[in-house]
Scaffold this motif. Sequence first.
Motif, PDB file in Angstrom:
ATOM      1  N   UNK A 172       0.831  -1.201   0.000  1.00  0.00           N
ATOM      2  CA  UNK A 172       0.000   0.000   0.000  1.00  0.00           C
ATOM      3  C   UNK A 172       0.863   1.247   0.000  1.00  0.00           C
ATOM      4  N   UNK A 173       0.298   2.329   0.518  1.00  0.00           N
ATOM      5  CA  UNK A 173       0.975   3.625   0.478  1.00  0.00           C
ATOM      6  C   UNK A 173       1.871   3.755   1.707  1.00  0.00           C
ATOM      7  N   UNK A 174       3.153   3.866   1.462  1.00  0.00           N
ATOM      8  CA  UNK A 174       4.131   3.869   2.550  1.00  0.00           C
ATOM      9  C   UNK A 174       4.801   5.242   2.629  1.00  0.00           C
ATOM     10  N   UNK A 175       4.729   5.863   3.802  1.00  0.00           N
ATOM     11  CA  UNK A 175       5.368   7.167   4.004  1.00  0.00           C
ATOM     12  C   UNK A 175       6.886   6.993   4.010  1.00  0.00           C
ATOM     13  N   UNK A 176       7.540   7.755   3.160  1.00  0.00           N
ATOM     14  CA  UNK A 176       9.015   7.767   3.136  1.00  0.00           C
ATOM     15  C   UNK A 176       9.460   9.226   3.065  1.00  0.00           C
TER      16      UNK A 176
END
Length: 327
Positions: A172-176
Motif C-alpha cells: 500500500x501507500x508507505x510514508x518515506x
Amino acid sequence: MRLLVLGGTSFLGRHVVTAALDRGHEVATFTRGVSGDPPAGARALHGDRDDAAALPAALDGWAPEIVVDTSCQTRAAARNAAAVLGGVRGYAFVSSLNAYATWPPGPIGPEEGEPTWDTEDDDYGPVKVYAEREIGAAVPGRFLTARAGLIVGPDDRVDRLGWWLRRIARGGRVVVPAEGWDQPIAAVDVRDLAGWLVQMAEQGSAGAVNATGPAGMATLGGLLELCREVTGGDAEWVRVPKAELLAAGVEPWLHLPLWLPAEVARTAWDVDTTRARELGLPSRPLAQTVTDTWAWLRGVESLPPPPHGLPRPGLPADLEAALLTGR
Ligand SMILES: NC(=O)c1ccc[n+]([C@@H]2O[C@H](COP(=O)([O-])OP(=O)(O)OC[C@H]3O[C@@H](n4cnc5c(N)ncnc54)[C@H](OP(=O)(O)O)[C@@H]3O)[C@@H](O)[C@H]2O)c1
C-alpha cells in the motif's frame, strides 16, 4: 581456546557464540538466564554481571583464555569484569560510536583523533567509554574496543531494519522521506561483526576500532528499494518533505528508522572505517543482509521488546494516517 561470551543469548551475542563454536572454541556464556538459552554447544553460566560476586561464582574455576563482551551496559558491569578477567589473552569489547562525544552529528575520523566522553553520568556513551577504560586498563595491550555503528541482520530485536521490512511487505501507500534518498549510509551485518570479534579476541588485538561498514556501501533510498524487492510487496512510496514530517511530530531515526534530516545525516554517516578494513572486518552486501533478515522475520511470531528499554521503532499508525491524508 576457552572463550567466554559475556552475553550470548540474544542478537549479537548469539552470533558470537555460533562463530566461536564454528571456529572450534570451547564456549561458555554468562547471562542472567532471562533472555533464553545460548545456541547448542555452549555452556550456559548464569548470574547478574552487576553483582561483583556473580561472575567468579559462575566460573567456579573455569578459566577463560579469551573474552567477547557484548552485554556491558553499566559501570558496575565494567568494574566487575575488569576485576575478574584481567588475565585473559584477548578481550574484544562491544562499544558504540556513541562513545564519541562529538557523535552524532559527527563526522568521525580515525579513532585516535576523536574525543570520547569523560563524564560521570550513566548515559549510554559515557558508560561505554568508562567500560573501555576500566577493562582496557585491566587487560593492557590485549583489549580491543569495537565501536559499533548500526548492527543489522537476523535475530535483531532492536528492529530498525525489521520494521521497514514488515511495513513495506504489508504494501500500500508507505510514508518515506522525500529527501535524502542518495544519502550514503553504512551498517554492519551481525554475522560479520560476530565472527570478526572472535578473531580479534583470538589474536589479542588491541585498540579502538570504528566497527561498521564502509560509508557509502549503500544509500537510504537503495535500502528502501531493496526492502521492497526482497519482500515482493506492492508498496507505493509516498514522499513527504522533511519539514512536513517534523511538523507532524515524526522523530527522525525512531519513527522512520535510519532516516535523519540532511544536515545531521551528512556527517552522522561519515565514519572513517580504515582501521576496521585493515583489521579485516568484513562487509557483506546489504542485499544479503536484507534477504536473510526478512527470511528470519517471516518465521518470528512475536518479537521480544527491544533491549535496554529502547523504544520500539516505527511510524505510529495515527501519525502515518495523518501524513497520508490528502496526499
Ligand atoms: N544494535 C545496534 O545497532 C548497536 C549499535 C552499537 C552498539 N551496540 C551494542 O552492541 C551490543 C549488542 O549486544 P547483543 O545484541 O548481544 O545484546 P544486548 O541486548 O546488548 O545484551 C543482551 C545479552 O546480555 C545478557 N545480559 C543483559 N543484562 C545482563 C546482566 N545484568 N548480567 C548478565 N547478562 C546480562 C542478556 O541475557 P539475560 O537477559 O538472560 O541476562 C543477553 O544475552 C550491545 O553492547 C550494544 O550496546 C548495538
